[in-house]
Enzyme design. Structure first.
Site, PDB file in Angstrom:
ATOM      1  N   ASP A 183      13.339   0.251 -18.311  1.00  0.00           N
ATOM      2  CA  ASP A 183      13.168   1.181 -16.906  1.00  0.00           C
ATOM      3  C   ASP A 183      14.448   1.394 -16.453  1.00  0.00           C
ATOM      4  OD1 ASP A 183      10.908   2.170 -15.370  1.00  0.00           O
ATOM      5  OD2 ASP A 183      12.115   0.909 -13.641  1.00  0.00           O
TER       6      ASP A 183
ATOM      7  N   TYR B 279       0.779  -1.183  -0.057  1.00  0.00           N
ATOM      8  CA  TYR B 279       0.095  -0.081  -0.045  1.00  0.00           C
ATOM      9  C   TYR B 279       0.926   1.270  -0.084  1.00  0.00           C
ATOM     10  CZ  TYR B 279      -4.366   2.508   0.865  1.00  0.00           C
ATOM     11  OH  TYR B 279      -5.261   3.416   0.586  1.00  0.00           O
TER      12      TYR B 279
ATOM     13  N   GLN C 229       2.309   3.201  -5.617  1.00  0.00           N
ATOM     14  CA  GLN C 229       1.595   2.328  -6.473  1.00  0.00           C
ATOM     15  C   GLN C 229       0.466   1.469  -5.753  1.00  0.00           C
ATOM     16  OE1 GLN C 229       1.529   2.475  -9.934  1.00  0.00           O
ATOM     17  NE2 GLN C 229       3.103   4.038  -9.978  1.00  0.00           N
TER      18      GLN C 229
ATOM     19  N   HIS D 255       6.176  -3.977 -12.458  1.00  0.00           N
ATOM     20  CA  HIS D 255       7.536  -3.649 -12.990  1.00  0.00           C
ATOM     21  C   HIS D 255       7.922  -5.190 -13.259  1.00  0.00           C
ATOM     22  CE1 HIS D 255      11.347  -2.676 -13.496  1.00  0.00           C
ATOM     23  NE2 HIS D 255      12.090  -2.793 -12.196  1.00  0.00           N
TER      24      HIS D 255
ATOM     25  N   GLU E  27      16.252  25.518 -12.145  1.00  0.00           N
ATOM     26  CA  GLU E  27      15.751  25.938 -13.651  1.00  0.00           C
ATOM     27  C   GLU E  27      15.512  24.645 -14.146  1.00  0.00           C
ATOM     28  OE1 GLU E  27      16.983  29.252 -16.027  1.00  0.00           O
ATOM     29  OE2 GLU E  27      17.878  30.179 -14.411  1.00  0.00           O
TER      30      GLU E  27
ATOM     31  N   GLU F 299      21.127  28.133 -11.519  1.00  0.00           N
ATOM     32  CA  GLU F 299      21.471  27.694 -13.050  1.00  0.00           C
ATOM     33  C   GLU F 299      21.444  25.910 -13.274  1.00  0.00           C
ATOM     34  OE1 GLU F 299      21.446  29.629 -15.444  1.00  0.00           O
ATOM     35  OE2 GLU F 299      21.155  31.338 -13.977  1.00  0.00           O
TER      36      GLU F 299
ATOM     37  N   GLN G 200      10.127  -9.105  -3.107  1.00  0.00           N
ATOM     38  CA  GLN G 200       8.835  -9.783  -4.001  1.00  0.00           C
ATOM     39  C   GLN G 200       9.395 -11.225  -3.553  1.00  0.00           C
ATOM     40  OE1 GLN G 200       8.084  -8.547  -7.489  1.00  0.00           O
ATOM     41  NE2 GLN G 200       7.595  -6.185  -6.828  1.00  0.00           N
TER      42      GLN G 200
ATOM     43  N   GLY H 152       2.662   6.758  -8.104  1.00  0.00           N
ATOM     44  CA  GLY H 152       1.412   6.404  -7.644  1.00  0.00           C
ATOM     45  C   GLY H 152       0.280   7.558  -7.387  1.00  0.00           C
TER      46      GLY H 152
END
Length: 341
Positions: free
Chosen positions: A191, A25, A28, A108, A231, A227, A86, A134
């Protein structure tokens, strides 16, 4: 050319009567769970005992179960845990509950691509990967929009795994913006490359190197910060909205001439060769092995490098200047609250 899918390409009824467990939770996880719920999907959140996110999920009106109970209950198990966690969670709490006909969904492809998780052949294995954080997935959904996403099928036991991925993408709002077909390998490798070479590693080193060069030459750190870092957002926003060509149209001719003549001197052939070397480390698994070993060993090197980055002078200068510009971070607290931790 990649195939694009939109609202009319997805069949929402594919998820009708199917139960979805969102494991995790965080950024994502909270977005997927809430968007699925708002789309009428029967969803629960699976969390480890003692998780600080349990109260947040419950307060949002979501049912919370243990990871094992959620995985056992669900027809579709959405794994939105950190990459390094995981495999252990899969081995301990997901794999023992799996039965033919279930599906596992990732955002992913890391653990599938590098063979850390190998679901049984009777299970659909799909991916729906939003190309945005997310909080943006959630916010754009509530506003009637969506975040573009990638979908992929690694294992199609049912023969309808792609339909499932599109239905899931539809339920979290992705098909409102557009969904592209990819593969677990392509998503994972591009990725990781983008993060390391451009979006995170490349940009942060470029910013710090520019800052150091100006400060070492005797310029005020505050001027160097404005700079080289402040920016940057203005230029990135122009590229995000209009592409590189549009950005060049919007800046001055002096800036554009400096861009096209000096840029290639900074990103020269030696840099491009190093980019190719980084990509090879991703493709052959060396980066994955290095990161997994670092995590297992206690992250000593990672924590040292993180601390070194935090100690860079640009951080102190930036903290002081941003305090003078509250408009810069006025939405930060809202984003953190929405992320679910």
């Amino acid at each position: 050319m990649a195939t694009m899918y939109y609202e009319h390409d997805a069949d929402p009824t594919v998820l009708e009567g199917r139960k979805v467990a969102v494991l995790g939770y965080g950024s994502q996880g909270h977005a997927h769970a809430l968007n699925l719920s708002d789309s009428g999907v029967d969803v629960v959140v699976g969390l480890r005992d003692g998780s600080a996110s349990a109260d947040k999920a419950s307060a949002a009106g979501l049912k919370v179960l243990s990871v094992a109970d959620a995985a056992s209950w669900a027809d579709v198990v959405t794994v939105l845990l950190p990459d390094t966690e995981q495999k252990a969670v899969y081995d301990d709490a997901i794999a023992p509950t799996l039965e033919p006909g279930q599906a596992i969904l990732f955002a992913h492809g890391f653990n599938i691509r590098y063979g850390r998780i190998t679901p049984p052949p009777s299970i659909d294995v799909v991916m729906v990967a939003p190309k945005g954080p997310g909080h943006l997935v959630r916010r754009t959904y509530t506003e009637g929009g969506g975040v573009p996403s990638l979908v992929a099928v690694h294992q199609d036991a049912s023969g309808t795994a792609h339909d499932l991925a599109l239905a899931y993408a539809h339920a979290i709002g992705a098909t409102r913006a557009g969904v592209l077909d990819t593969t677990f390998t392509e998503e994972t490798e591009t990725d990781l490359f983008g993060e390391q070479v451009v979006l995170c590693g490349g940009v942060t080193e470029l910013v710090r190197a520019g800052f150091d060069t100006l400060v070492d030459a005797g310029y005020q750190p505050e001027s160097a910060y404005f700079e080289c870092l402040h920016e940057l957002k203005l230029i990135v926003d122009l590229m995000y909205e209009q592409g590189i060509d549009g950005m060049r149209y919007s800046v001055s001719d002096t800036a554009e001439y400096g861009d096209v003549t000096r840029g290639p001197r900074i990103i020269n052939e030696a840099v491009r060769a190093e980019m190719r070397a980084v990509l090879e480390e991703i493709q052959d698994g060396r980066f994955a092995e290095e990161w997994i070993a670092e995590d297992r060993s206690g992250r000593d090197r990672f924590n040292l490098l993180r601390a070194k980055g935090s100690d860079h002078p640009i951080e102190a200068v930036g903290t002081r200047l941003r305090a003078m510009m509250p408009f810069v971070s006025e939405g930060r607290t809202k984003v953190q609250d929405a992320s679910g931790g």
